[in-house]
Design an enzyme around this catalytic site. Sequence first.
Site, PDB file in Angstrom:
ATOM      1  N   LEU A 632      -8.392 -70.312  15.360  1.00 21.09           N
ATOM      2  CA  LEU A 632      -8.325 -69.320  16.417  1.00 21.09           C
ATOM      3  C   LEU A 632      -8.389 -67.919  15.834  1.00 21.09           C
ATOM      4  O   LEU A 632      -7.850 -67.657  14.761  1.00 21.09           O
ATOM      5  CB  LEU A 632      -7.025 -69.460  17.212  1.00 21.09           C
ATOM      6  CG  LEU A 632      -6.903 -70.616  18.199  1.00 21.09           C
ATOM      7  CD1 LEU A 632      -5.537 -70.551  18.889  1.00 21.09           C
ATOM      8  CD2 LEU A 632      -8.010 -70.582  19.225  1.00 21.09           C
ATOM      9  N   LYS A 633      -9.044 -67.016  16.543  1.00 21.12           N
ATOM     10  CA  LYS A 633      -9.046 -65.600  16.177  1.00 21.12           C
ATOM     11  C   LYS A 633      -8.113 -64.874  17.135  1.00 21.12           C
ATOM     12  O   LYS A 633      -8.431 -64.651  18.293  1.00 21.12           O
ATOM     13  CB  LYS A 633     -10.460 -65.021  16.260  1.00 21.12           C
ATOM     14  CG  LYS A 633     -10.529 -63.526  15.959  1.00 21.12           C
ATOM     15  CD  LYS A 633     -10.239 -63.263  14.501  1.00 21.12           C
ATOM     16  CE  LYS A 633     -10.395 -61.778  14.168  1.00 21.12           C
ATOM     17  NZ  LYS A 633      -9.268 -60.972  14.690  1.00 21.12           N
ATOM     18  N   HIS A 634      -6.919 -64.539  16.620  1.00 19.83           N
ATOM     19  CA  HIS A 634      -5.964 -63.801  17.435  1.00 19.83           C
ATOM     20  C   HIS A 634      -6.390 -62.333  17.527  1.00 19.83           C
ATOM     21  O   HIS A 634      -7.030 -61.797  16.614  1.00 19.83           O
ATOM     22  CB  HIS A 634      -4.563 -63.897  16.827  1.00 19.83           C
ATOM     23  CG  HIS A 634      -3.989 -65.279  16.856  1.00 19.83           C
ATOM     24  ND1 HIS A 634      -3.018 -65.659  17.738  1.00 19.83           N
ATOM     25  CD2 HIS A 634      -4.270 -66.368  16.103  1.00 19.83           C
ATOM     26  CE1 HIS A 634      -2.708 -66.936  17.529  1.00 19.83           C
ATOM     27  NE2 HIS A 634      -3.459 -67.381  16.534  1.00 19.83           N
TER      28      HIS A 634
END
Length: 1586
Positions: A632-634
Amino acid sequence: MEGGDQEDEHLYRTAYAGVGPAKAPSFKDVAREFMKGLLEMSVEFGRGCRDVVRQSLVTEDSFLVKNFGKDSYIGRKIKVPYDNTLRKFKFFSEYLVPEDKNPLHAWSVILFVFFLALAVLSVSIEHDTAIPVAKKVYIHPPSADRIMLPDGRYMAYREQGVSGDRARFTMITPHSFLSSRLAGIPGLKASLLEEFGVRLLTYDLPGFGESDPHPKRNLESSASDMLFLADALGVGDKFWVVGYSSGSLHAWAALKYIPDRLAGAAMFAPMVSPYDSLMNRAEKYGIWEKWTRKRKFLYFLARRFPRSLSFFYRRRFLSGKHGQIDQWLALTLGRRDRALIEDPVYEEFWQRDVEESIRQGNAKPFVEEAVLQVSNWGFSLADLKLQKKQKGNGILSMIKYLLSGSEEEYTGFLGPIHIWQGMDDRVVPPSMTDFVHRVLPGAAVHKLPYEGHFTYLYFCDECHRQIFTTLFGTPQGPLNNTVEVEQTSFDDIEAQEEQRRAGNREQKWKEKPKPKPDTSSSAANTDNLINKVGGFSISEHNGQIWKPKSYGTVTGPTAVADVQAEKTTVDFSKILKPNLLENFNVDNSTYSHAQIRATFYPKFENEKSDQEIRTRMIEMVSKGLATLEVSLKHSGSLFMYAGNEGGAYAKNSFGNIYTAVGVFVLGRMFREAWGTKAGEKQAQFNDFIERNRMCISMELVTAVLGDHGQRPREDYAVVTAVTELGNGKPKFYSTPEVIAFCRKWRLPTNHIWLFSTRKSATSFFAAYDALCEEGTATSVCRALDEVADISVPGSKDHIKAQGEILEGLVARIVSHESSKHMEEVLKDHPPPPADGAGMDMGPSLREICAANRSDEQQQIKALLQNVGSSFCPDHSDWNADSHSRNADRSVLAKFLQAHPADYSTTKLQEMIRLMREKRFPAAFKCYHNFHKAESVSSDNLFYKMVVHVHSDSGFRRYQKEMRHKPGLWPLYRGFFVDINLFKANKERAAEIAKINNDLVGNVNNDSGSSTRDGLADEDANLMIKLKFLTYKLRTFLIRNGLSILFKDGPAAYKAYYLRQMKIWGTSPGKQRELSKMLDEWAVYIRRKCGNKQLSSSVYLSEAEPFLEQYAKRSPQNQALIGAAGNMVRTEDFLAIVEGGQDEEGDLATEREAEAASLSPSVKDTIQKNQGLIVFFPGIPGCAKSALCREILNAPGGLGDDRPVQSLMGDLIKGRYWPKVADERKRKPSSIILADKNAPNEEVWQQIENMCHSTRASAVPVIPDSEGTDSNPFSLDALAVFMFRVLQRVNHPGNLDKASPNAGYVLLMFYHLYEGKSRKYFEDELVERFGSLVKMPLLKPDRNPLPVPLRSVLEEGINLYDLHTRRHGRLESTKGSYAQEWVKWEKKLRDSMSAHSEYLNSIQVPFEFAVEQVLEQLRKVARGEYIIPSAEKRKLGSIVFAAVNLPIAEIQSLLNKLSGKNAVIEAFLKDKHMENMLKRAHVTLAHKRSHGVAAVANYGLYLHRQVPVELTALLFTDKMAAFEAQLGSVDGEKIVSKNQWPHITIWTGEGVAPKEANTLTQLHSEGKATRVEISPPITISGTLEFY
């Protein structure tokens, strides 16, 4: 007046009387002239006669060769006398080298032409008259300052720049042949010397100008003279020696005889003896073949008959008349050199310099100088190389060495040597510098393409700045000498001033007293100091390299939990002491030690959504070579932590609110994880990562630092990388190792998915494509959980912590063992408990920021106090209010000038030098290191350096450099380095050098990424960032568009967001929906805010309520927005960032700069008050210059009244694009034709910046070509380009049929585009500039490229690959493939000539191409140009999967059935199926009906052929469909998710196609007709996503 002065006065009077120093030729002079002419003419005539004889009388089958040749009876008899004769004439070979090694070939005909030469010379002597010269030599009155040397001679000198007491650097420059002290660095501006604080000293060599001759001059005496001059003029510190051309001989001598007084050497086209015994044959050939025969003859005379040179000199530059340098010295000059010497500015300088040089009228000094060039110097260049000192031979020497116990001693020059060499220099050929570099590999060679002997050093302001920047770093100005003034008495100052006013130019040389040795510091203290430098301990290495530690906690004494430690107050005054750095002089005892303190992954060139990278990833996974890892890319910012002393860092800064927030969040997470043990674990964690030199990188997600995507519900961080820094190249943990490390320390981890099969990998990409336009965290995580082989949930639930708006996914290739390794880690390291759950954590981040609103420092202080002393006891990095962190810019220069203390420092210096030399868009910002304040002394300085790359183009350019230089270290993001400058005594310096040599191999073998999950570099770099439209809507379309909306209005804003959606490949439906919503947003926010722009830091305060209300109107709107209504008000607790800085440090905020940079190119039309730049991303031979001429002469220009001008790159001196920028500023509304190839992204970035700064638009014009899979230009186009170039004559850029390496140059340009398909190339240009003009090149109906011609081109491409892989960008005439290049160039020309008719026939007429280009350019100028789609991948948002069947076969089947079955014929009678049937497919799965994972699972069979069996036709009066049964692919049956697979072929008006699903039920009810197809018909179709 002294005796020497009386002689000088007599000479000056004679000169003024107009007589001149030259006398009438005597009989001796005439005899010398006769011998000279005899020799030259005999050799020339002999060569011609020899060639005639060879071609006519001495062929292999001639009578003479058969009976008198070397293989005949007579030839064998006379062989011995013949060889003896050759040896007797061996000395003459020195003149014939390297063209003719057989002197008898010339001497054999000398007697034959003797009488003819005598007659010609007699006539010449009797009737020779001087050619009229416009200007006579004028000897000026004496004007030089002079010093008297110890032997009584006087030396004249000239001083430029700052005064001695203010000089930061001193340069001493001996002049070249036929020059004087007046030359120095020609055209050097006094303002530049002042800017860099440089004092420049030049002097006349003995016998030149106003310096007295030396009776026994040699190079050792020359070095002594230089030293005497430096001491007499008060040069107390080390100085730089500058050598140009033959003046470099005296610079080499200084490096040999006075190395302890030199800071370094700067050489320009340095001369060495062409007879040097160390030269190999190729080097000698490369030197001699560039010279004229006359110049070779002069070298021969200087070596064998030096006295004869005086006759030549008196006939030329001592004749009393001016002439050109190339004629006087028998030089061959390139085109640019020729243009320079004909320039009036140069001519004026040259004449004055010559007049001063020959002032004394004596040929002897010039003869001495010529002899020095070719004689034995008394030393070799190899003596300057750093090497161990040889011990004496014999047992006594060995016993003496053992008893003395002395350390290894080293010889050679330890300082930096920089060499600048023009590659078109024919006076000092590049081969001479190649020889120097081979002998002195430590010298830094700067090769200058297209520069000659004079053009770089003479009258080039930009070149002079480049030189000074390379040598001295960032300009710092002169020294501030307030302290020295206070120490000097007023009487002394007055006396000195009076002496200066009195004009006493001549000073007596006095020997400078040698400083007494410093007995206060012993060698042991120095050793101890070096061993303590930044953890660098030579004694501890013993040839071994630092190894990583385990994941676990430290053992040993338990740290005290959260107890206030007593800390001694650090005195920062030592670090900030004035002149501490200024007084730190770099000399041979100065070393620099650099250690990487914090860093993140390198930014690789391929970090973009690209179908080719997807294909490569799937291919590697399918073959079992790798695993696809997705995380995931926060929506946060980079935060790095290296321990209490290691420091906390943001992306490109430290010691600010960003790092304070990061430290607080990290400390709070320890409390949540460990509860009451938090303090103890924090101290252990600090100790662990500092002892093992590690850095932890995290994504910091918080609402207090401004809006980014969606406001998070919590403030948190997730660990994204763990790096072992050691003392070498950083090593990054694999993801399983990161998870193991984090679970040991209870740190939060990210959500990870692993895809290890072809099916799962293709399903992942299909799932993203299905969700890219409306995916949220819930739907994305659910879909990936279904298709992944392994799913590892993160410590923080994205939905609960940040929200539904998901920024994106990061997919990268990892080792094929990663899945197995991950399973082991998950088994051995279960998720840790949260001991702090439910505990009182004290005030939160938002509460602290809300309670401290006065300024940034107050917030920082409050945050650090609440962290706890066990985690962060030292706040020195944040105390910016009490002391300045910025260090002087000279830190970088001194770091690069000092000797590297270890291998890591060497590699970092190499990296920084390359980036500075290539002018990368990067800054190297230096700061004081307050953690080392107690260790600072005058000989031991500590700093921090931030390597800040300003744009992605810098990373891309560096990645290309790494491909040419595999030994380069990567360029990291978030790059922080600790620097230590220190002094070392000679013994310790030798020990460092010895140990470094032992360490290099080990470091190379033990560097890189973690070996367990390691991959080859080209595959390890495969990475894709995939972002979601719901995030891009908020960040790019709303936030980044604010400045455009408020500054340029709604129309420009609409153009901006439409262009962005086209670039992203957004589906048409979504474009319509978003356009409607964004238009409403523009009206809403303009009404609410008026003309005051909404702040991008809090824009969601207005955007979220609007989006929430818009989403409530319909489910369609809800899917468009994704999620809205999470209204967390940040205005009350937003962090205070002083000066508008962001995590970039001292730059303007990235988000606003990004939007502003896009604004000039988003407009669909070009304003009449704006300019236009037409440029050419092409290859030489694309006819751009001819096209520019046609555009200039076109009637009516481009359709408006703006002036059109062309700037031809081959005629512009200096850097081309800055000249274009200057023209843009002078004529802002003009149209500029940039007639120069613009082949790479670096140039495109310059053009973009130029457009932005001067409010212009740019239009790329490219040759239209099909291209290949890896290059935008096809081999047909390349062949045409080469053909055109090889037909040129006298091209101003020297690239024509006479260029021996023309083919290589075109291959070099061709490879600049390597790795880009035609589609990607065009899309990138459209994306950058919003337009694209294509110039027709090849006829579409042409015949294929002939096989022989194609083979030659492919052979050249393969040879270029081999050459660059081994030699990088070395010229084709050098290296191990030089002979192959010569053969290929000839083969290319032969092939081009043989196929000239074909190559002419396949080109479109040039007039037609010009018309097409003019038409397109006029559309651009009138605003009628339609921006083409720049979709790099046309995937859009996937809705369903289906097997697409060919319409023709379905139509044919219906016709057959209609002919056989009357019922079907009656049904189809009035249906007009040939017009109604547009497409036919079998739906396999639909996103809304069956879910994303169901659709994505068909990705394994994407684009594959699937057999479909048609078994029946069902129809009613409203619809009709074929019943279908799906076949197998690779043995696996394709199963549709529909209960009844079918092909809908017709529906009545108002009937949706999906209603065909009910046909089976209607048939069972008797409401539909079913006709069996027997036997069933099979039709194959491709499986596609829609």
